[in-house]
Write an enzyme that holds these catalytic residues in place. Structure first.
Site, PDB file in Angstrom:
ATOM      1  N   LYS A  97       0.886  -1.167   0.000  1.00 17.95           N
ATOM      2  CA  LYS A  97       0.000   0.000   0.000  1.00 17.95           C
ATOM      3  C   LYS A  97       0.923   1.216   0.000  1.00 17.95           C
ATOM      4  CE  LYS A  97      -3.842   2.208   2.397  1.00 17.95           C
ATOM      5  NZ  LYS A  97      -3.334   3.378   3.136  1.00 17.95           N
ATOM      6  N   ASN A 206      -9.483   2.359   9.324  1.00 15.13           N
ATOM      7  CA  ASN A 206      -8.653   2.097  10.494  1.00 15.13           C
ATOM      8  C   ASN A 206      -9.151   2.890  11.695  1.00 15.13           C
ATOM      9  OD1 ASN A 206      -5.036   2.051  11.184  1.00 15.13           O
ATOM     10  ND2 ASN A 206      -6.735   1.587  12.484  1.00 15.13           N
TER      11      ASN A 206
END
Length: 256
Positions: A97, A206
């Protein structure tokens, strides 16, 4: 089954989750399980990839989850490339990522350095999932460079503001030839459902989960919202109208 396909790899879940800000690694592991996610990101600057006894990594079952290293904290392409290569050398799958965020205050991604790093890493054999501003032109350049997804932000990282870049994300989705993952700023399950209803292929969450009063319950709520949003998109949402439209006929009443 309606699967998410990234770089020819199928995933059942369209929810990706992170590992930051949890009160403990045990809570993190239990929350990931509750989310049903199969892709879990971890910041390379937070762990020692070379240490098999690293406590955070020990709480992530790599046979069950794709551990997706992220280059959070990288200020330019060179730093991001170096971090990705270190993770691969330490035994991680060549997936990354890609985050290049030179501004420490707003953490907005650098489009030029992100594209530069993507071009290098793709040639180096990586499956690259770049985090970007909601810029349709940049998204097209990244796809042409070989990015496996594009990950436009809904709002700045950790702000929980929801999808403030809706119009641009809609353009990215319309023009995409790779999966579109809405990443950053999603603060409630309703935000995730909104992204999926728009036609996003997945979402990344998140902060909204890790700072919740009950992280496990919140993870499960996001999982349900993602599934509901995806089903609504596939079913076909009704078009907005400028005037009222009765759901039942206005003629044929008993008194008529």
């Amino acid at each position: 089954m309606d699967q998410l396909i990234i770089a020819n790899r199928p995933f059942r879940s369209r929810l990706m989750v992170g590992t930051g800000k949890f009160a403990s690694n045990l809570e993190m592991a239990e929350t990931i399980a509750a989310s049903g996610a199969e892709i879990v990101t971890v910041a390379l600057r937070r762990v020692n990839i070379d240490d098999s006894h690293d406590d955070l990594l020990n709480h992530i079952d790599r046979d069950k989850y794709l551990l997706l290293p992220n280059t959070s904290g990288a200020r330019d392409a060179d730093e991001a490339i170096r971090l990705a290569r270190l993770a691969r050398a330490a035994g991680c799958e060549p997936w990354v990522k890609l985050e290049v965020t030179p501004d420490p205050y707003y953490l907005l991604p650098d489009p030029i350095e992100t594209l530069k790093a993507t071009e290098v890493l793709v040639k180096d054999g990586f499956t690259v999932l770049p985090y970007i501003n909601a810029d349709p032109v940049l998204a097209k350049h990244l796809q042409e460079a070989g990015a496996a997804t594009v990950m436009p932000l809904g709002a700045p990282i950790g702000t929980n503001k929801g999808i403030k870049t809706r119009d641009n994300i809609a353009i990215i989705i319309e023009q995409a030839s790779v999966p579109v993952v809405v990443d950053a700023g999603l603060g409630a399950p309703s935000h995730a459902a909104e992204a999926m209803e728009m036609g996003a292929d997945a979402v990344m969450v998140n902060t909204a989960i890790s700072v919740a009063g009950d992280t496990r319950m919140m993870a499960a709520a996001f999982a349900q919202a993602v599934m509901a949003g995806r089903q609504a998109y596939l079913a076909g949402l009704g078009q907005e109208q400028h005037q009222a439209s009765a759901s039942s006929p206005l003629t044929g009443f008993l008194r008529d």
